[in-house]
Design an enzyme around this catalytic site. Structure first.
Site, short mmCIF file in Angstrom:
data_model
loop_
_atom_site.label_atom_id
_atom_site.label_comp_id
_atom_site.label_asym_id
_atom_site.label_seq_id
_atom_site.Cartn_x
_atom_site.Cartn_y
_atom_site.Cartn_z
N GLU A 159 -15.09 33.48 -16.59
CA GLU A 159 -15.04 33.08 -15.32
C GLU A 159 -13.68 33.13 -15.03
O GLU A 159 -13.69 32.03 -14.87
CB GLU A 159 -15.74 31.68 -16.20
CG GLU A 159 -16.83 31.84 -16.71
CD GLU A 159 -17.13 30.21 -17.08
OE1 GLU A 159 -16.55 29.52 -17.31
OE2 GLU A 159 -18.22 29.84 -18.22
N PRO A 160 -12.96 34.35 -14.57
CA PRO A 160 -12.23 34.33 -13.88
C PRO A 160 -12.53 33.54 -11.99
O PRO A 160 -12.98 33.79 -11.39
CB PRO A 160 -11.84 35.59 -13.69
CG PRO A 160 -13.40 36.14 -13.84
CD PRO A 160 -14.32 35.22 -14.70
N GLY A 161 -11.50 32.40 -11.73
CA GLY A 161 -11.31 32.14 -10.00
C GLY A 161 -10.29 32.33 -9.57
O GLY A 161 -10.25 33.70 -9.52
N ARG A 162 -9.28 32.00 -9.81
CA ARG A 162 -7.45 31.53 -9.19
C ARG A 162 -7.02 33.30 -9.73
O ARG A 162 -7.05 34.16 -8.30
CB ARG A 162 -6.84 31.10 -9.60
CG ARG A 162 -5.52 31.43 -9.54
CD ARG A 162 -4.36 30.41 -10.18
NE ARG A 162 -4.93 29.39 -10.66
CZ ARG A 162 -5.33 27.43 -10.13
NH1 ARG A 162 -4.00 27.76 -8.93
NH2 ARG A 162 -6.07 26.64 -10.49
N ARG A 164 -2.81 21.41 -2.29
CA ARG A 164 -2.49 21.87 -3.79
C ARG A 164 -1.48 21.26 -3.83
O ARG A 164 -0.91 20.40 -4.92
CB ARG A 164 -2.56 23.09 -4.51
CG ARG A 164 -4.14 24.39 -4.62
CD ARG A 164 -3.90 25.21 -4.44
NE ARG A 164 -3.81 25.18 -5.98
CZ ARG A 164 -2.27 25.85 -6.60
NH1 ARG A 164 -1.18 26.28 -5.84
NH2 ARG A 164 -1.96 25.46 -8.05
N TYR A 173 -1.39 18.64 -6.92
CA TYR A 173 -0.49 18.94 -7.89
C TYR A 173 0.86 19.36 -7.89
O TYR A 173 1.54 19.83 -8.98
CB TYR A 173 -1.12 20.65 -8.96
CG TYR A 173 -2.92 20.17 -8.63
CD1 TYR A 173 -4.15 20.12 -9.35
CD2 TYR A 173 -3.40 21.58 -7.56
CE1 TYR A 173 -5.14 20.13 -9.26
CE2 TYR A 173 -4.57 21.87 -7.54
CZ TYR A 173 -5.88 20.90 -8.96
OH TYR A 173 -6.97 21.09 -8.06
N CYS A 223 -0.84 12.14 8.59
CA CYS A 223 0.08 11.09 8.07
C CYS A 223 -0.32 10.01 7.00
O CYS A 223 -0.88 9.83 6.29
CB CYS A 223 -0.16 9.94 9.32
SG CYS A 223 -0.06 10.53 11.03
#
Ligand SMILES: *Cc1c(COP(=O)(O)O)cnc(C)c1O
Length: 430
Positions: free
Chosen positions: A284-287, A323, A327, A354
């Site tokens: 299940e690769p994503g990135r 991101r 993170y 803001c």
């Protein structure tokens, strides 16, 4: 002069000091489509997929793209046409893969909080497998399937309790984590699943985290899962497929994750050694399929020198590129037109939102002026799919480039789009 080097980005390069994505100048894209703008390279995505396909040559394997990384219809269409299945985490994602023309038999459904309505929708669509994340979910899925008079194909997501050695927010395979069924409870959960009339056990799965840059966590998880497969099959429950999840990292900032084909060479030899090399394998690769295939083009609105820090204020913000704020993630930021004759200064690159958390890069050496264009790299994964309308900012447009040119695959959101679903209170209640 030295141009910024772009390791890990074979589809992004400088030609005559001008940044290109494949053969298309970034400046031209910004002029035509405006900024902030996400641009994806079709070739980069297909190259990333090809590395996995090489790794699995001669094996029985199904690659299910974890579409939450980038759920643009055009990206899904590309992977569907290349033979991929999809890992989805909501009914909304199911509707998206359907709209993109995916083979629904190759869809697997992950996530800890599937609703009855989502289960019904997925059963009616005939998806390939439910990756069940708790004993309670097994019971509900059984009920929903029985009501529909069908059997739900299930795999149980096992938490192998291995440390993926990544950021705590993207680590998912340790005890104390909300995902999956604890390794110690997995056999009992399989026995329960096998006893329920609305369920048909087809596989086992795990997913230990994201942005993993080492091979060892995968090998450890694999051993733990194979131990379980042996125990489950000894209990008389056959496991047809083994799904090792996603999580392979990309090069954001000199990171050196294993290449997909090399990683799988090692994992397959471990599988062979343990006698599981001929099983149906799923991943299940994503990135790793999309992250370094995308950039975000942005314009410098203002330079704001300060006593302690200089700020470079750009027209992309945390709502477009969440991101760093979420993170503390690093994205390389490079000029669209390299200027060798100008000495760089040190900037915090920030957006207009803001919030002090609205930064895209800290302490970056840049030779920039107001009105210049910059490119935020590694922006193909978990950027647009996480983007929001915070501060009533319309989300950016998305463009896919291929050998025929640049194709707008999502128009820029207008301000009217951002409040199109809202109504003023009627006069009677005011
Ligand atoms: C997010 C996710 C993936 C993909 O993770 P990447 O780090 O993007 O490869 C795979 N499986 C599941 C269950 C996920 O939640």
């Amino acid at each position: 002069m030295t141009l910024p080097t772009l390791p890990g980005h074979p589809h992004v390069h400088y030609q005559d000091q001008a940044l290109h994505l494949d053969r298309i100048p970034a400046r031209q894209l910004a002029q035509e489509f405006g900024t902030p703008l996400f641009v994806y390279s079709k070739a980069a995505m297909l190259d990333a997929l090809a590395a996995y396909q090489r790794g699995f040559a001669g094996r029985r394997a199904q690659i299910c793209y974890a579409m939450k990384a980038n759920s643009s219809l055009a990206v899904l269409q590309l992977f569907a046409e290349a033979g991929c299945g999809f890992d989805i985490v909501s009914g909304g994602e199911l509707a998206r893969v359907r709209a993109a023309g995916a083979d629904l038999g190759k869809v697997i459904f992950s996530g800890v909080g599937k609703t009855r309505a989502e289960m019904r929708m997925a059963l009616e669509a005939g998806i390939g497998c439910f990756n069940v994340e708790s004993e309670a979910e097994l019971e509900v899925l059984n009920q929903v399937a029985c009501e529909l008079g069908v059997q739900a194909p299930v795999s149980i997501r096992v938490n192998p309790n291995v440390d993926a050695k990544t950021h705590p927010y993207i680590s998912t395979g340790l005890k104390g984590n909300k995902f999956g069924v604890a390794h110690d409870h997995a056999l009992a959960a399989y026995q329960r699943a096998a006893s329920l009339p609305g369920l048909r056990v087809v596989g086992i799965d795990c997913h230990i985290g994201s942005q993993i840059t080492q091979t060892t966590p995968y090998l450890d998880a694999m051993d733990r899962i194979l131990d379980l497969v042996e125990a489950i099959e000894q209990a008389g429950i056959p496991i047809h497929h083994i799904d090792f999840g996603g999580g392979l990292g990309i090069d954001y900032n000199g990171d050196t994750p294993p290449k997909a084909d090399e990683l799988w060479q090692q994992l397959l030899s471990r599988l062979d050694a343990r006698g599981f090399g001929q099983r149906l394998l799923m991943i299940e690769p994503g990135r790793s399929l999309v992250g370094n295939a995308g950039i975000c083009l942005t314009e410098v609105l203002y330079l704001k020198p300060g006593e302690q820090k200089n700020f470079c204020i750009i027209d992309a913000a945390m709502n477009d590129l969440p991101r760093p704020a979420m993170y503390e993630a690093y994205h390389a930021i490079v000029p669209v037109q390299a200027k060798g004759d100008q000495a760089p200064s040190r900037y915090d690159v920030v957006g207009p939102v803001c919030e002090s958390g609205d930064w895209i890069g800290r302490d970056r050496e840049l030779a920039v002026a107001q009105g210049d264009l910059l490119a935020v790299l590694s922006a193909g994964a978990y950027c647009m799919s996480m983007a929001s309308n915070y501060n009533t900012r319309g989300r950016p447009a998305e463009v896919l480039v291929d050998d025929k040119g640049a194709h707008l695959v999502r128009r820029r959101e207008s301000v009217e789009d951002t409040f199109a679903l809202e109504t003023l209170l009627p006069a009677a209640v005011r």
